[in-house]
Motif scaffolding. Structure first.
Motif, PDB file in Angstrom:
ATOM      1  N   LEU A  95      10.254  -2.253 -10.377  1.00  0.00           N
ATOM      2  CA  LEU A  95      10.407  -2.422  -8.934  1.00  0.00           C
ATOM      3  C   LEU A  95      11.847  -2.823  -8.658  1.00  0.00           C
ATOM      4  O   LEU A  95      12.361  -2.633  -7.555  1.00  0.00           O
ATOM      5  N   ARG A 155      -7.964  -4.376  -8.202  1.00  0.00           N
ATOM      6  CA  ARG A 155      -7.258  -3.111  -8.022  1.00  0.00           C
ATOM      7  C   ARG A 155      -6.310  -2.842  -9.189  1.00  0.00           C
ATOM      8  O   ARG A 155      -6.229  -1.726  -9.700  1.00  0.00           O
ATOM      9  N   ALA A 156      -5.598  -3.893  -9.612  1.00  0.00           N
ATOM     10  CA  ALA A 156      -4.680  -3.719 -10.737  1.00  0.00           C
ATOM     11  C   ALA A 156      -5.454  -3.447 -12.020  1.00  0.00           C
ATOM     12  O   ALA A 156      -5.077  -2.589 -12.823  1.00  0.00           O
ATOM     13  N   PHE A 206       0.734  -9.530  -6.335  1.00  0.00           N
ATOM     14  CA  PHE A 206       1.838 -10.055  -5.529  1.00  0.00           C
ATOM     15  C   PHE A 206       1.420 -11.314  -4.773  1.00  0.00           C
ATOM     16  O   PHE A 206       0.234 -11.519  -4.482  1.00  0.00           O
ATOM     17  N   GLN A 227      -8.975 -11.573  -0.808  1.00  0.00           N
ATOM     18  CA  GLN A 227      -8.003 -10.481  -0.867  1.00  0.00           C
ATOM     19  C   GLN A 227      -7.269 -10.487  -2.203  1.00  0.00           C
ATOM     20  O   GLN A 227      -7.044  -9.440  -2.808  1.00  0.00           O
ATOM     21  N   ARG A 271       9.758  -8.209 -11.938  1.00  0.00           N
ATOM     22  CA  ARG A 271       9.824  -6.930 -11.237  1.00  0.00           C
ATOM     23  C   ARG A 271      10.661  -5.897 -11.986  1.00  0.00           C
ATOM     24  O   ARG A 271      10.524  -4.696 -11.747  1.00  0.00           O
ATOM     25  N   ARG A 307       4.358   1.966 -15.357  1.00  0.00           N
ATOM     26  CA  ARG A 307       3.687   1.374 -14.194  1.00  0.00           C
ATOM     27  C   ARG A 307       2.175   1.522 -14.269  1.00  0.00           C
ATOM     28  O   ARG A 307       1.443   0.637 -13.838  1.00  0.00           O
ATOM     29  N   SER A 308       1.720   2.654 -14.807  1.00  0.00           N
ATOM     30  CA  SER A 308       0.273   2.823 -14.841  1.00  0.00           C
ATOM     31  C   SER A 308      -0.355   1.972 -15.949  1.00  0.00           C
ATOM     32  O   SER A 308      -1.563   1.790 -15.972  1.00  0.00           O
ATOM     33  N   MET A 326      -6.848   0.168 -13.286  1.00  0.00           N
ATOM     34  CA  MET A 326      -6.030   1.123 -14.042  1.00  0.00           C
ATOM     35  C   MET A 326      -6.102   0.837 -15.546  1.00  0.00           C
ATOM     36  O   MET A 326      -5.401   1.457 -16.332  1.00  0.00           O
ATOM     37  N   ASN A 361      -0.629  -7.561  -0.734  1.00  0.00           N
ATOM     38  CA  ASN A 361      -0.247  -6.152  -0.556  1.00  0.00           C
ATOM     39  C   ASN A 361      -1.399  -5.176  -0.740  1.00  0.00           C
ATOM     40  O   ASN A 361      -1.229  -4.103  -1.308  1.00  0.00           O
ATOM     41  N   LEU A 362      -2.574  -5.548  -0.252  1.00  0.00           N
ATOM     42  CA  LEU A 362      -3.664  -4.569  -0.231  1.00  0.00           C
ATOM     43  C   LEU A 362      -3.342  -3.510   0.815  1.00  0.00           C
ATOM     44  O   LEU A 362      -2.545  -3.740   1.722  1.00  0.00           O
ATOM     45  N   MET A 401       0.183  -5.243 -11.385  1.00  0.00           N
ATOM     46  CA  MET A 401       0.962  -6.309 -10.765  1.00  0.00           C
ATOM     47  C   MET A 401       0.193  -6.915  -9.597  1.00  0.00           C
ATOM     48  O   MET A 401      -0.437  -6.214  -8.819  1.00  0.00           O
ATOM     49  N   ALA A 403      -5.908   4.488  -7.275  1.00  0.00           N
ATOM     50  CA  ALA A 403      -5.039   4.836  -8.403  1.00  0.00           C
ATOM     51  C   ALA A 403      -5.815   5.489  -9.549  1.00  0.00           C
ATOM     52  O   ALA A 403      -5.360   6.491 -10.101  1.00  0.00           O
ATOM     53  N   GLU A 459       6.758   5.973 -14.550  1.00  0.00           N
ATOM     54  CA  GLU A 459       5.383   6.079 -14.052  1.00  0.00           C
ATOM     55  C   GLU A 459       4.379   5.706 -15.139  1.00  0.00           C
ATOM     56  O   GLU A 459       3.327   5.128 -14.860  1.00  0.00           O
ATOM     57  N   ASN A 494       8.342  -3.621 -14.449  1.00  0.00           N
ATOM     58  CA  ASN A 494       7.726  -2.355 -13.997  1.00  0.00           C
ATOM     59  C   ASN A 494       8.648  -1.598 -13.044  1.00  0.00           C
ATOM     60  O   ASN A 494       8.200  -0.766 -12.260  1.00  0.00           O
TER      61      ASN A 494
END
Ligand SMILES: Nc1ncnc2c1ncn2[C@@H]1O[C@H](COP(=O)(O)OP(=O)(O)O)[C@@H](O)[C@H]1O
Ligand SMILES: [Mg+2]
Lengths: 249, 408
Positions: free
Chosen positions: A59, A158-159, A92, A151, A54, A85-86, A162, A96-97, A90, A110, A82, A57
């Protein structure tokens, strides 16, 4: 630092320390990760594995030492944070959707808002990613309507949307029912084979053995031992490593 | 040792049993399950028997309802002059078409709620004491609402910002239409009507709509400010919220009427009294909105922030796209409850000399012609308050259901 190191090592951690209050959670961490390398981090619960990835990036914020990601030093500069991060995806433990958005919207959010991509293009990429993780038919559903394994695969998609250079995984299969672990590990393995740089915290030793280029063993906030899977499973050196492996295998 | 049990044929897949109700069965299941339930049923019936017949007797034989039609225009618009009253109708027509349009954009199928709302102007046309002209104007509301709906249905839902903007524009246009242009006190349709003449239901609704419309964004900002990492912003937000929550609305209204002028530079033109009351209502409501929204923000798990940050969203994008939508959704019932409270609290402006629905009721009752009609007048305005409050409450439940799709 030589230009060569910049070229090869996409993640550089030098003498990184972090405290939670009085508690010294990361102690003098030194670790370099090469492009396209898959590094698996193992260690007992509470040893600082999550905190370590963590920090990469931001966090979590480290308090001393240096972290450089793809040539960008992690400082207080928000633009650097930023940017890093982009470029860093990550995944989890708890997925965390975003529950109020469809699978498609989760994935395109994103790219559209950070990368300023056109919606059509983002959706096209999202569909490709959903094909890749094996659930294109779920695009219009909401996360709450999917199984845990589905999920987590959406979270990976989703990750990936990007187009990150690095993927961080924090115990991606620990919250899953046993029969769903494999579908997620398969996606991760395919990703590793495609050349993604990956840092994976996991207790799945089969995955570590098969996919990792290197394994890092952490205990009490320290990196105790680093080596190839072969080294770890045949010839671990440190007493703490041996003890941990004997408990987990 | 027991022998293993293995199924040899698979069990049939059956539809679920349907529950069929007879009236008697329903009564038994709901009102007379056991002795306690039966007792409660009889107590409730006895109570209703004590209340309802006298109430009906009063409503149909004792009450002097003539006071309502005789003062109907006052109740609706206060002293707003008859020469310019057509402008209120213009606002209603505009609202009908825009609301119809918005409805059409949001929902493509004809729901029971739509039928009920669409029936309102027609039902109002049946009110016995309305003039034919009023009925035709109501027909206009109906037709424009339907026209708006038909147009809206052709607009895909993803363009719903159009509807939002139209609503906002309508809101501000309404104020200009009601306020008018040019000099006061002429017979021309567009003459200026000073706000001290605005009254009745018109004023109550305007205070409520603008009170809600402005206090909501301010409250959200305050809630975010209270969570800010910057100590200055956090402190100001906390001080503001706690100060406002520590004083009653009526004192803010008095302060607005009496003290506001003291804070303004010398020679500053006096601020409109309705605006002063509105400002007090907004400031008051914003503090409560902030606390309610804070509750919603706290209900969003930390993982949502982390996921948003890990994707590279800026703090602003994270709040707008991820956190606030979830936080606000979680507090819709509380916020609507608060807004219903605000709507009813606007009646306090009567105490600082404005003629909202309650203020107008007091004016009517002070008229010697209508001595002794307190009961009728107060029951009438109570029913009006109830209708609007219930509509808000009903709308919020629909909203919750339609936004709840796919929620975990
Ligand atoms: N936000 C926090 N505040 C205080 N202590 C924390 C926080 N997060 C983690 N810790 C502590 O730091 C230690 C390391 O945590 P973590 O990195 O999550 O370990 P691991 O992932 O290896 O199980 C644990 O003892 C944990 O209790
Ligand atoms: Mg952990």
């Amino acid at each position: 630092m030589s230009g060569q190191a910049q070229q090869d090592d996409i993640i550089i951690l030098q003498n990184v320390n972090k405290w939670f209050g009085e508690f010294h959670v990361l102690r003098d961490i030194n670790l370099n990760v090469k492009r396209q390398e898959v590094v698996v981090i193992i260690g007992p619960s509470g040893s600082g594995k999550s905190t370590l990835i963590r920090c990469i990036n931001r966090l979590e914020e480290h308090q001393s030492g240096e972290i450089i990601v793809d040539g960008i030093p992690l400082t207080h500069d928000v633009r650097n944070i930023e940017k890093i991060r982009s470029e860093t995806g990550m995944v989890f433990q708890q997925f965390n959707l975003f529950p109020h958005l469809t699978v498609m919207e989760n994935i395109t959010l994103a790219p559209i808002h950070v990368r300023k991509m056109k919606k059509d293009e983002a959706e096209k990429i999202a569909m490709e990613l959903l094909e890749r993780v094996g659930i294109p038919e779920q695009a219009q559903k909401y996360p709450g309507q999917l199984s845990g394994g589905q999920q987590q695969r959406v979270a990976i998609a989703r990750a990936l949307a990007m187009r990150p250079k690095i993927m961080l995984f924090d115990e991606p299969t620990s919250a899953l029912d046993p029969e769903m672990i494999k579908e997620v590990l398969d996606v991760m393995q395919e990703l590793a084979e495609s050349g993604m740089t990956m840092l994976v915290v996991t207790h799945e030793m089969g995955f570590a053995k098969e996919v990792a280029d290197r394994i890092v063993f952490m205990d009490s906030g320290e990196i105790v031992e680093v080596g190839t899977p072969e080294h770890f499973f045949t010839n671990p050196q440190h007493e703490r490593t041996k003890l941990f492996l004997s408990q987990i295998l | 040792m027991a022998a293993p049990v293995v199924r040899t044929s698979s069990a049939e897949v059956l539809p679920p049993p349907t529950e069929r109700y007879t009236l008697l069965g329903w009564l038994k299941k709901n009102l007379f399950t056991d002795w306690f339930n039966t007792l409660l049923t009889f107590l409730a019936l006895g109570f209703l028997y004590l209340i309802i017949p006298p109430l009906l007797r009063w409503a149909f034989t004792g009450a002097e309802w003539a006071v309502i039609p005789a003062n109907f225009n006052l109740f609706m618009r206060g002293q707003y002059p008859a020469e310019q009253a057509l402008r209120i109708w213009i606002v209603l027509w505009l609202t009908a078409i825009v609301v119809g349009f918005t409805w059409g954009v949001w929902s493509k199928e004809i729901s029971p709620a739509l039928v009920v709302v669409a029936a309102i102007p027609v039902l109002l046309m049946l009110v016995p004491f309305f003039a034919m002209e009023t009925r035709l104007k109501l027909l206009g509301v109906e037709i424009l609402g339907v026209v708006g709906y038909v147009i809206g249905r052709r607009v895909p839902r993803k363009h719903n910002q159009i509807a939002t903007w139209l609503l906002i524009i309508t809101l501000f246009a309404s104020v200009f239409i009601l306020r008018g242009f040019g000099p006061e006190q002429t017979d021309s349709l567009w003459a200026r009507v000073p706000t001290n003449l605005w009254g009745g239901l018109l004023l109550s609704l305007l205070l409520s709509i603008f009170g809600i419309g402005f206090s909501f964004p301010i409250g959200v900002l305050l809630a975010l400010g209270r969570q800010s990492k910057l100590p200055a912003i956090r402190t100001v937000s906390v001080l503001y919220i706690e100060f406002i929550r520590g004083v009653p609305l009526i004192s803010l209204l008095f302060m607005g009427q009496v003290m506001l002028q003291l804070f303004l530079p010398e020679g500053f033109p006096p601020i409109d009294r309705v605006v002063r009351a509105l400002v007090a209502i907004i400031l008051f409501s914003a503090a409560y909105t902030a606390e309610n929204v804070r509750g919603g923000l706290q209900s969003v798990p930390k993982g949502q922030y982390e996921a948003a940050m890990s994707l590279g969203l800026s703090t602003y994008q994270m709040m707008r796209l991820i956190i606030l939508p979830q936080a606000l959704r979680a507090v819709i019932p509380v916020l609507v409850g608060q807004f219903i409270g605000l709507f009813k609290d606007t009646s306090l402006v009567a105490l600082v000399g404005l003629f909202d629905l309650l203020g107008i009721a007091r004016v009517v009752l002070a008229n010697p012609d209508w001595l002794g009609t307190q009961q009728e007048v107060y029951v009438f305005i109570a029913i009006l308050y109830w209708i609007f409050s219930y509509a808000m409450s009903y709308a919020s439940r629909r909203l919750e259901i339609s936004l709840g799709v796919g929620q975990r």
